[in-house]
Design a protein around this motif. Sequence first.
Motif, PDB file in Angstrom:
ATOM      1  N   GLY A 163      -3.594 -13.161  14.073  1.00  0.00           N
ATOM      2  CA  GLY A 163      -4.814 -13.913  13.753  1.00  0.00           C
ATOM      3  C   GLY A 163      -5.687 -13.291  12.674  1.00  0.00           C
ATOM      4  O   GLY A 163      -6.767 -13.798  12.387  1.00  0.00           O
ATOM      5  N   GLU A 164      -5.208 -12.213  12.060  1.00  0.00           N
ATOM      6  CA  GLU A 164      -6.000 -11.549  11.017  1.00  0.00           C
ATOM      7  C   GLU A 164      -5.754 -12.188   9.655  1.00  0.00           C
ATOM      8  O   GLU A 164      -4.638 -12.610   9.365  1.00  0.00           O
ATOM      9  CB  GLU A 164      -5.519 -10.096  10.922  1.00  0.00           C
ATOM     10  CG  GLU A 164      -6.600  -9.085  11.047  1.00  0.00           C
ATOM     11  CD  GLU A 164      -6.114  -7.688  10.693  1.00  0.00           C
ATOM     12  OE1 GLU A 164      -6.960  -6.909  10.297  1.00  0.00           O
ATOM     13  OE2 GLU A 164      -4.900  -7.390  10.793  1.00  0.00           O
ATOM     14  N   SER A 165      -6.783 -12.218   8.806  1.00  0.00           N
ATOM     15  CA  SER A 165      -6.610 -12.679   7.438  1.00  0.00           C
ATOM     16  C   SER A 165      -6.977 -11.519   6.517  1.00  0.00           C
ATOM     17  O   SER A 165      -8.098 -11.007   6.572  1.00  0.00           O
ATOM     18  CB  SER A 165      -7.520 -13.886   7.184  1.00  0.00           C
ATOM     19  OG  SER A 165      -7.289 -14.402   5.908  1.00  0.00           O
ATOM     20  N   VAL A 166      -6.034 -11.086   5.701  1.00  0.00           N
ATOM     21  CA  VAL A 166      -6.195  -9.852   4.937  1.00  0.00           C
ATOM     22  C   VAL A 166      -5.847 -10.111   3.469  1.00  0.00           C
ATOM     23  O   VAL A 166      -4.850 -10.784   3.174  1.00  0.00           O
ATOM     24  CB  VAL A 166      -5.247  -8.748   5.483  1.00  0.00           C
ATOM     25  CG1 VAL A 166      -5.450  -7.437   4.740  1.00  0.00           C
ATOM     26  CG2 VAL A 166      -5.431  -8.558   6.978  1.00  0.00           C
ATOM     27  N   ALA A 167      -6.655  -9.568   2.563  1.00  0.00           N
ATOM     28  CA  ALA A 167      -6.328  -9.647   1.131  1.00  0.00           C
ATOM     29  C   ALA A 167      -5.604  -8.372   0.723  1.00  0.00           C
ATOM     30  O   ALA A 167      -5.984  -7.277   1.139  1.00  0.00           O
ATOM     31  CB  ALA A 167      -7.605  -9.790   0.312  1.00  0.00           C
ATOM     32  N   LEU A 168      -4.549  -8.527  -0.075  1.00  0.00           N
ATOM     33  CA  LEU A 168      -3.815  -7.380  -0.614  1.00  0.00           C
ATOM     34  C   LEU A 168      -4.002  -7.422  -2.135  1.00  0.00           C
ATOM     35  O   LEU A 168      -3.572  -8.381  -2.786  1.00  0.00           O
ATOM     36  CB  LEU A 168      -2.336  -7.493  -0.217  1.00  0.00           C
ATOM     37  CG  LEU A 168      -1.369  -6.416  -0.684  1.00  0.00           C
ATOM     38  CD1 LEU A 168      -1.825  -5.017  -0.283  1.00  0.00           C
ATOM     39  CD2 LEU A 168       0.032  -6.676  -0.108  1.00  0.00           C
ATOM     40  N   VAL A 169      -4.684  -6.415  -2.670  1.00  0.00           N
ATOM     41  CA  VAL A 169      -5.034  -6.440  -4.101  1.00  0.00           C
ATOM     42  C   VAL A 169      -4.566  -5.150  -4.785  1.00  0.00           C
ATOM     43  O   VAL A 169      -4.247  -4.159  -4.121  1.00  0.00           O
ATOM     44  CB  VAL A 169      -6.566  -6.614  -4.300  1.00  0.00           C
ATOM     45  CG1 VAL A 169      -7.070  -7.873  -3.613  1.00  0.00           C
ATOM     46  CG2 VAL A 169      -7.343  -5.401  -3.803  1.00  0.00           C
ATOM     47  N   GLY A 170      -4.569  -5.198  -6.114  1.00  0.00           N
ATOM     48  CA  GLY A 170      -4.194  -4.008  -6.873  1.00  0.00           C
ATOM     49  C   GLY A 170      -3.643  -4.404  -8.224  1.00  0.00           C
ATOM     50  O   GLY A 170      -3.298  -5.566  -8.453  1.00  0.00           O
ATOM     51  N   GLN A 171      -3.549  -3.437  -9.101  1.00  0.00           N
ATOM     52  CA  GLN A 171      -3.119  -3.691 -10.470  1.00  0.00           C
ATOM     53  C   GLN A 171      -1.688  -4.244 -10.507  1.00  0.00           C
ATOM     54  O   GLN A 171      -0.930  -4.112  -9.534  1.00  0.00           O
ATOM     55  CB  GLN A 171      -3.179  -2.378 -11.263  1.00  0.00           C
ATOM     56  CG  GLN A 171      -2.122  -1.397 -10.796  1.00  0.00           C
ATOM     57  CD  GLN A 171      -2.485   0.067 -10.996  1.00  0.00           C
ATOM     58  OE1 GLN A 171      -2.963   0.722 -10.106  1.00  0.00           O
ATOM     59  NE2 GLN A 171      -2.224   0.576 -12.172  1.00  0.00           N
ATOM     60  N   ASN A 172      -1.301  -4.810 -11.654  1.00  0.00           N
ATOM     61  CA  ASN A 172       0.085  -5.254 -11.827  1.00  0.00           C
ATOM     62  C   ASN A 172       1.017  -4.071 -11.631  1.00  0.00           C
ATOM     63  O   ASN A 172       0.769  -2.986 -12.162  1.00  0.00           O
ATOM     64  CB  ASN A 172       0.305  -5.814 -13.238  1.00  0.00           C
ATOM     65  CG  ASN A 172      -0.388  -7.150 -13.413  1.00  0.00           C
ATOM     66  OD1 ASN A 172      -0.501  -7.925 -12.475  1.00  0.00           O
ATOM     67  ND2 ASN A 172      -0.878  -7.394 -14.616  1.00  0.00           N
ATOM     68  N   GLY A 173       2.082  -4.304 -10.854  1.00  0.00           N
ATOM     69  CA  GLY A 173       3.072  -3.252 -10.665  1.00  0.00           C
ATOM     70  C   GLY A 173       2.706  -2.239  -9.593  1.00  0.00           C
ATOM     71  O   GLY A 173       3.425  -1.261  -9.385  1.00  0.00           O
TER      72      GLY A 173
END
Length: 274
Positions: free
Chosen positions: A30-40
């Motif tokens: 039930g969690e909503s998580v963003a995964l972010v970071g530079q290209n590559g």
Amino acid sequence: MSIITLEDVTFSYPNGFTAVENLSLSFAAGESVALVGQNGAGKTSTAKLMNGLLRPSSGRVLVKDVDTASSTTAQVSRSVGYVFQNPDDQIFHNDVYGEIEFGPKTLGMTGSELEETVYAAAEIAGIAGDLDENPYNLPFSTRKFVAIASTIAMNCDAFILDEPTAGQDLAGMKTIARIMQSLQARGKTVITITHDMQFVVDNFERVVVMANKRVIADASARDVFWNDAVLEEAMLTQPHLSDLARSLGLPGSVLDLDEFTSAYLDTDREGTYA
Ligand SMILES: Nc1ncnc2c1ncn2[C@@H]1O[C@H](COP(=O)(O)OP(=O)(O)OP(=O)(O)O)[C@@H](O)[C@H]1O
């Protein structure tokens, strides 16, 4: 309960290139998580490790407590659905209905249950009016929703959306936000890879930041977007309102319009900008 757990995972491609190193992460039901970071940075590789398309070179990936090393990709992907960055890597039917129907059909679903599943998935993804269309007659942004619908139809426990915001206009962004909320309301885990930091602030409590093959932060949006060391290492920019608040010297760690307005008015009352 943890749906996906990565324990000290390192992964190298067959050519020897190491894409992720020593990742440890856990995602609850039930969690909503963003995964972010530079290209590559290793985001897509991480996503593919979580749904069994890739297996760790060392460490373990557990999906509902079962090691993906001892499961087939088909078994893992029943629990963790992955929507490809490029819908054209996923779509292979010449009508939208057939595309959405394919997954549940391979699971043995038939008759009215199958039909209801297709319509429900199309409804959630906002493409119920496109079921008779050839996906390749639809714009790229709509094909993304076809790919999302066909993954939703698998009724997985967790969904990974790889850059769903790329190429979307404001209406498309709102549809993606609504899809994520709808999945979360059904108790699903949603992990979304995105380069749109305002979208992150507007939609996620938890943000995982990757840089140079590793997780460098796993925190709230506020803690991530007001941490200069993390922003610099991951080459991320602050959302516009945070950046503007900083330029104006407003107090606090502003993330959204309400916070900006109140920080501005507070400062104004003190006479700083009067
Ligand atoms: N099949 C492959 N063989 C070798 N190296 C690969 C392969 N696929 C990806 N890589 C490399 O692994 C690294 C991580 O790629 P990955 O796609 O996981 O990053 P990402 O954070 O998702 O990037 P982006 O935001 O650009 O999609 C990159 O340097 C990429 O070139």
